[in-house]
Design a protein around this motif. Sequence first.
Motif, PDB file in Angstrom:
ATOM      1  N   LEU A 257       8.083   3.205   5.133  1.00 13.37           N
ATOM      2  CA  LEU A 257       6.627   3.893   4.768  1.00 13.37           C
ATOM      3  C   LEU A 257       6.638   5.347   5.115  1.00 13.37           C
ATOM      4  CD1 LEU A 257       3.550   3.649   4.300  1.00 13.37           C
ATOM      5  CD2 LEU A 257       3.259   3.509   6.908  1.00 13.37           C
TER       6      LEU A 257
ATOM      7  N   LEU B 291       6.478   8.277   2.310  1.00 10.62           N
ATOM      8  CA  LEU B 291       5.460   9.169   2.132  1.00 10.62           C
ATOM      9  C   LEU B 291       5.566  10.371   2.997  1.00 10.62           C
ATOM     10  CD1 LEU B 291       2.565   6.659   2.732  1.00 10.62           C
ATOM     11  CD2 LEU B 291       3.231   7.664   0.690  1.00 10.62           C
TER      12      LEU B 291
ATOM     13  N   SER C 178      -0.456   4.868  -5.149  1.00 16.43           N
ATOM     14  CA  SER C 178      -0.583   6.430  -5.296  1.00 16.43           C
ATOM     15  C   SER C 178      -1.985   6.719  -4.855  1.00 16.43           C
ATOM     16  CB  SER C 178      -0.504   6.616  -6.686  1.00 16.43           C
ATOM     17  OG  SER C 178      -1.296   5.934  -7.667  1.00 16.43           O
TER      18      SER C 178
ATOM     19  N   ASN D 235       1.021  -1.123   0.242  1.00 16.68           N
ATOM     20  CA  ASN D 235      -0.238  -0.141   0.061  1.00 16.68           C
ATOM     21  C   ASN D 235       0.780   1.242   0.179  1.00 16.68           C
ATOM     22  OD1 ASN D 235      -2.789  -0.816   0.026  1.00 16.68           O
ATOM     23  ND2 ASN D 235      -2.536  -1.876   2.017  1.00 16.68           N
ATOM     24  N   ALA D 236       1.908   1.248   0.377  1.00 15.82           N
ATOM     25  CA  ALA D 236       2.657   2.590   0.435  1.00 15.82           C
ATOM     26  C   ALA D 236       3.269   2.694  -0.749  1.00 15.82           C
ATOM     27  CB  ALA D 236       4.251   1.741   1.221  1.00 15.82           C
TER      28      ALA D 236
ATOM     29  N   TRP E 145      -0.622   3.160   6.762  1.00 23.13           N
ATOM     30  CA  TRP E 145      -0.483   3.981   8.174  1.00 23.13           C
ATOM     31  C   TRP E 145      -1.144   3.184   9.232  1.00 23.13           C
ATOM     32  CZ3 TRP E 145       3.389   6.825   8.532  1.00 23.13           C
ATOM     33  CH2 TRP E 145       3.994   7.825   7.475  1.00 23.13           C
TER      34      TRP E 145
ATOM     35  N   GLN F 256      -2.799   4.232   1.059  1.00 21.76           N
ATOM     36  CA  GLN F 256      -1.871   5.033   1.788  1.00 21.76           C
ATOM     37  C   GLN F 256      -2.237   4.943   3.454  1.00 21.76           C
ATOM     38  OE1 GLN F 256      -0.425   8.552   0.050  1.00 21.76           O
ATOM     39  NE2 GLN F 256       0.623   7.692  -1.579  1.00 21.76           N
TER      40      GLN F 256
END
Lengths: 297, 292, 305
Positions: free
Chosen positions: B128, B132, A260, A256-257, A269, A265
């Motif tokens: 991650l 991000l 886009s 998932n990281a 997390w 995303q």
Amino acid sequence: MSLAPVTSAIDLAAKPSWRSVKNSIASGLMAAAVLAVATPLVLVLASVIAKGAGVAFHDFPDFFTETVPIVSRRAGPGMGPAILGTLLVTGVATLIAVPLGILGAIYLHEYGARQRFARIVRFMAMVMTGVPSVVMGLFVYVTWTLTFGYSAFGGALALACLMLPVVIGTTEQMLKLVPDHLREASFALGAGKARTILSIVVPAALPGIVSGALLAVARAAGETAPLMFAVGAATAYNGHVFGGANTALSVQIFGNATSSFAAAQDRAWGAALTLLMLTFLVTLVARIVTARVQSKR
Amino acid sequence: MARALDLRGRGDGADRAFRGLAVGAATVVLVVLGLIAATMTRRALPVLEHMGPGFFTSTRWSPADEEFGALPFVWGTLYTAAIAIVIAVPVSLGVALFITQLAPQRLKRPLVYLVDLLAVVPSVVFGLWGILVLSPHLGRSFLTAGIILAIMIIPIITSLSREVIETTPQPEKEAAYGLGATRWEMILASVWPHSKGGLVGAVMLGLGRAMGETIAAALVIGSALGQITVDPLAPGNSMPAVIANEWGEADELHKSALIALAVLLFIITIIVNLVASSIVRRSMARTAGRRT
Amino acid sequence: MVATPASPASPASPASSKAPVTARPLHAAPVPVARPSAADMLSVAEPVFEIADLEVYYGKFRAVRNVNMTIRKHQITAFIGPSGCGKTTVLRCMNRMNDLVAGARVGGTLRYHGVDLYDPQVSATEVRRRIGMVFQKPNPFPKSIYDNVAYGPRLSGIRDRAKLDEIVETSLRAAALWDEVKDRLRDSALGMSGGQQQRLCIARTVAVEPEVVLMDEPCSALDPIATARIEELMRELVSRFTIVIVTHNMQQAARVSDTTAFFTAELDPSADRRCGLLVEFGATSKLFSNPQDERTENYITGRFG
């Protein structure tokens, strides 16, 4: 009678000098290094909590129980199958690696000691500690997955290979701490070697062994690369250890990281927060076990 | 009073069985390592036959054209690991010195926990955060990967350095203080000569870890193909990263190439780790010998 | 039994730098306690150990040689001598504890009730069940008091709860510890005082009902009061067991033992190292009052060692 004030020529007060300035600069740099370590830790934890908590605890406990959306751009929970997968894979890996590791360490310390074979095994265990996790993943792919397909068990094999040398190492350290006079006392009562090891030596070292094993488990639970090759990336629950593709939190975070889509995303997390809570919990238990032992001694 | 005295052993069979079990468990280590070497090398053979020595020297990696040159990835692995070491070493040594020499007693344990906590964070979480949060500012590059790797190897270098530094004998420190040295002068005069061997080893072990680290690097290094450049801000690639990123869509020869990369990575990390641990052991043995 | 009163130290007693500081003057010639039966029993009681020309090697190094003695049933035999004389080494041969030391080898013969202890047929664990050992430093297991005592009986397969309870109680009573610990049998043995721990180790040894109890300087880590209790205990236990004790304290040997063996260390003629040997062996009263060998006399009067 009071002492008369003395005017001495000796002055012991600190004087500013280049030497003391250098000392202060060095001390300042050391303190700065501590800050440099604390900063990324705080930043990472803050990001994970800030971005993950809202996702993970929205409509609690949906995120922890719902299946992973097949279409990754769709918003919403959850990570249930990944949590189950991580627990399954790590649990089976622990069941394989911990008994083997403890037995191996028993051989190294109680039987082999300085013998040639023990020295070879000790050396190879050290080599094995350095094998990159991606290599271990490919190894399991080549030897297991190619034949039997994706499964939680394949991932567990890879993690067990990573954990084994760590468990051997920490257990041998703990066995070293058991004083020889306990072994002597047991032998003097007519106990055989196996009996002495199982009922005196291992129990005496057990808290340390458990704490070492738990730290290895915590590390293994966060591994990603070895699982990608062996476990697959299922989106539904799969409780079978041997049957079919499974998934894990780390694999879901990685997948998932790189997406886009904001929804994916977000799930990354949330999964990261879940994984962190899991590993911190295991570490905490290990710490408590260690602290118990230290207070007892 | 003549009673027959029987001192022959009973139950020694259980002893032998248990010993066999322990030997068997220890042998698993050898079996696994042997299997890794054998199976991986066999799977790597097709690409080595296809490419010849070019696998190690070519800079072109183009799966579509069945061209597999590993050199850019070797470079990327070494380069990112070097960046990570340059960042991590001063920080780790600073923290280790702070904990052992400077921190008040009640601050020591929390600081050790802080460092250990950093070690517990899974690498994919750092990845991650790197992809991000960090890379929108820094881009995906050698440098970004180096920074993330540095964060990940700081705990291991710090805790090993701390152990090495703590073995400095009190009399040696007092000797320096007794001559009027400041704390920093004492560190240079007593702690450093005593610990430098072990510290080099600790750094090497960190280097080994940095080179093998996969997921964080795979996420932030930028996945450029065929780049050999010293520009830290350029996107690049490393051996573990390319394995993780390309495995999913690889065909047979491509997979063989990725496995060959893994073998190469395995060999390089083993060499680094062996050198590291022999340095650590030698320096530890020296200090132990001196103490008795 | 009465503790020997400290005899006034003779001012001429030569100072020995080796002597540990103890409550009693170490080199005042000890006065053996008269036990009328002891001398008579010496040649009468059944032999337990017959040792002939025993020598022990650690690798190439010969640690002790020339050991000849007969140890008899229901007696306390004391091994005395300066450090490095091999007395502990010989003691550890008597229940094959030296097997655990890599490179240890034994020459000569060591017979236990006529059986050669070093016969390949003989199992070391079987030997140790019959010949127990109490060590220099109290070494209770990190378990409860109860589990410490029950460890040996459980080894022999006793699982029955009531039976174990009984053995634990009688063993603790035999070690004069029962009244102090009967209310905290489940507590860790590590919480006891040093003297209690050593008596627990005696109870643990007694619980397997050995025939012989070997004691390796059992009081050297204890204070004088705890020492007196253990000595008293030994006199009680000797009616049930045969006891061999290594001690660096001559007064202790004189107080508790029936027979004494004096060891010393001399330069080994065959190697350039010191090697222990047995000098004199005999009734304690005789050895201390009328030693046959000059080296024994020098040692017990404090002129040497």
